[in-house]
Motif scaffolding. Structure first.
Motif, PDB file in Angstrom:
ATOM      1  N   ARG A   8      26.333  31.157  55.780  1.00 20.42           N
ATOM      2  CA  ARG A   8      25.677  31.038  54.466  1.00 20.42           C
ATOM      3  C   ARG A   8      24.193  31.416  54.543  1.00 20.42           C
ATOM      4  NH1 ARG A   8      28.343  28.208  50.675  1.00 20.42           N
ATOM      5  NH2 ARG A   8      26.449  27.276  49.825  1.00 20.42           N
ATOM      6  N   ASP A   9      23.527  31.002  55.609  1.00 21.64           N
ATOM      7  CA  ASP A   9      22.112  31.332  55.741  1.00 21.64           C
ATOM      8  C   ASP A   9      21.914  32.829  55.962  1.00 21.64           C
ATOM      9  OD1 ASP A   9      21.282  28.805  55.284  1.00 21.64           O
ATOM     10  OD2 ASP A   9      20.867  28.298  57.377  1.00 21.64           O
ATOM     11  N   VAL A  20      23.798  35.164  54.806  1.00 19.68           N
ATOM     12  CA  VAL A  20      23.996  35.813  53.498  1.00 19.68           C
ATOM     13  C   VAL A  20      22.709  35.715  52.678  1.00 19.68           C
ATOM     14  CG1 VAL A  20      25.245  35.675  51.314  1.00 19.68           C
ATOM     15  CG2 VAL A  20      26.492  35.467  53.469  1.00 19.68           C
ATOM     16  N   ALA A  21      22.072  34.529  52.717  1.00 19.71           N
ATOM     17  CA  ALA A  21      20.823  34.337  51.970  1.00 19.71           C
ATOM     18  C   ALA A  21      19.754  35.319  52.456  1.00 19.71           C
ATOM     19  CB  ALA A  21      20.346  32.899  52.113  1.00 19.71           C
TER      20      ALA A  21
END
Lengths: 299, 223
Positions: free
Chosen positions: B70-71, B73-74
């Protein structure tokens, strides 16, 4: 630490603090509920500390004192007093045993019968005051010996009524601690609900933030800081009101009962000041868990 | 830069896009066309990892999107500017704050001079303190474009940027995107406006990606 605190205090004005829209009523409700919980926590803490003091006082003062009461016909009373004193002198754990004088007995009875008590006309028993050593004495053994040497002597070591009172005080203290834990739990639950509601209401904001590259840490942080500040603000208000209310209770005095002693003494006034800090920690943890779970569900 | 290897995407047992193999090279300019509902937005979402390919694989900046956390992707999205169809602003913030949002979430300082220059470039100097609901359709699209480029991303994806604006504004937005391409940015514009594509053709070597029957068909600069 100072930098973290300053970043928290400047949060409302910072750009990262403004990404979460203000949520009016929910925000006020969180502050009010947190204040109410802190107010109750102050009283729970006061109850816990008062019962703690009470248990300690009873434990210290009453455990050290016992009485031997001698009721016997007039021609035997002196003999039995002498026999009882002799038994007490040779009892391990007894520091001192002393026959109360007529004046002392009058003083003891004065609160009930008034100052002009005709002591010589009343069939009052003789009283021997016993001071125990710290390790105490064998009450059952002493009773048996007194029964043999002075049949009219009855040992009252206060334990029959002291122990249940001590138990009651300990239970009350436990209830106070339990109440504090329940208040912390309810506060955590309430803040979790409010945070979940805010996160659900701001789903579009979260999606936009993620689309422009916000990490979960950033998004969660924005909500966590907001709810931590609300929890802290409410708890400060509630604690201050609670402390003022406790301070305004009737003060304890020598003849004071339990209720008049419900409050903080000396350095104990510092303890309620920890409530806002704990409330902020509870709000921080509750919002962080709620935010992390919600963000994982969203994407 | 962005590579599709026999990639596809399906949802609820239905295949929306399939067998896509193509590369969006650095500095290239692409139009993505196709009828409404063909999957243009889905394709763009695969390009910035809003969606995950359900078949084949997609690689962005050399990273396989399937293995991204998720990080990651950010962080990836900080290198890709997206102009959404509905702009997606935070209505409680001013235009300036919305445009600077990528800087805010990245923890980067906001240079007021640069921000003013950027807003002037998209013609929004007068609206700097306005709230998004106060903007017209064209102003919203230009503000979204400014937000998309503020991090100086390598790729700019625009989903129907001219869908809600008049022809004059469409040309103005197209001009801004062509300028960005000349700065070396990879640009992908999803549109079904053939007039816009023809207008761009005269100024930039654009390739057209047409989605038809769930597949991407590529053509050169000429339509």
């Amino acid at each position: 630490m100072k930098a973290i605190l300053l970043s928290f205090l400047n949060f409302r004005e910072s750009a990262s603090g403004r990404v979460v829209p203000p949520s009016g009523f929910t925000a006020q409700l969180t502050v009010i509920t947190s204040a109410a919980m802190a107010f109750l926590a102050v009283f729970a803490l006061a109850l816990s500390m008062a019962t703690g003091r009470l248990a300690e006082r009873w434990g210290n003062e009453l455990a050290r004192g016992s009485t031997v009461r001698i009721s016997a016909p007039a021609d035997q009373i002196d003999t039995q007093i002498a026999a009882a004193l002799k038994v007490l002198e040779t009892t391990p754990g007894v520091a001192d045993a002393r026959l109360l004088t007529a004046e002392e007995e009058t003083d003891l009875l004065e609160p009930w019968f008034g100052p002009d008590l005709p002591l010589d006309t009343l069939p009052l028993p003789a009283l021997i005051d016993i001071q125990e050593m710290p390790e105490g004495f064998d009450a059952e053994g002493l009773r048996l010996r007194l029964a043999g040497e002075a049949p009219g002597a009855v040992l009252d070591d206060h334990s029959r009524w002291r122990k249940p009172l001590l138990r009651a005080a300990e239970r009350l203290r436990l209830l106070g601690v339990l109440s504090l834990l329940l208040i912390a739990g309810v506060t955590a639950g309430m803040i979790t609900l409010a945070a979940n509601a805010a996160l659900a209401a701001n789903g579009q904001v979260i999606r936009t933030l993620r689309l422009v590259g916000a990490t979960d840490r950033f998004i969660a942080g924005a909500f966590v800081r907001r709810f931590t500040l609300r929890g802290l603000m409410g708890a400060v208000i509630g604690t201050l009101f609670g402390m003022v209310a406790v301070a305004l209770l009737p003060s304890a005095d020598g003849a004071g009962s339990f209720l008049t002693g419900l409050g903080f003494v000396g350095g104990q006034w510092v303890w309620p000041l920890t409530i806002p800090v704990l409330a902020a920690l509870v709000a921080f943890a509750a919002t962080r868990v709620a935010a992390t779970q919600t963000l994982r569900r969203l994407m | 830069m962005i590579e599709f290897y026999d990639a596809g995407y399906g949802y609820g047992g239905r295949e929306l896009l399939t067998e896509m193999s193509l590369t969006l090279a650095p500095g290239s300019f692409h139009f993505l066309t196709g009828p409404s509902g063909a999957g243009k937005t889905t394709f763009l979402k695969l390009c910035y990892r809003e969606l995950q390919a359900t078949a084949g694989r997609v690689s962005i900046f050399g990273e396989d999107t399937r293995s991204m956390g998720r990080d990651e992707v950010a962080l990836l999205r900080r290198r890709i500017g997206v102009v959404h169809q509905d702009c997606q602003f935070l209505d409680h913030l001013s235009v300036a704050e919305n445009v600077a949002l990528p800087l805010t979430v990245s923890g980067l300082p906001r240079d007021h001079g640069d921000l003013s220059d950027l807003l002037a470039w998209v013609g929004l100097s007068e609206q700097i303190h306005a709230r998004p609901p106060e903007l017209s359709g064209g102003e919203r699209q230009r503000a979204a474009l400014a937000r998309a480029v503020i991090m100086s991303p390598d790729v700019i994806l625009a989903d129907e940027p001219t869908g809600n604006v008049d022809w004059e504004m469409s040309l103005r937005l197209l001009q801004l995107l062509i300028e960005l391409n000349r700065m070396g940015k990879t640009v992908v514009i999803a549109t079904h406006d053939l007039h816009l594509i023809r207008q761009a053709k005269a100024q930039v070597a654009a390739r057209v990606l047409r989605i038809s029957n769930r597949r991407i068909q590529q053509s050169g600069a000429d339509l």
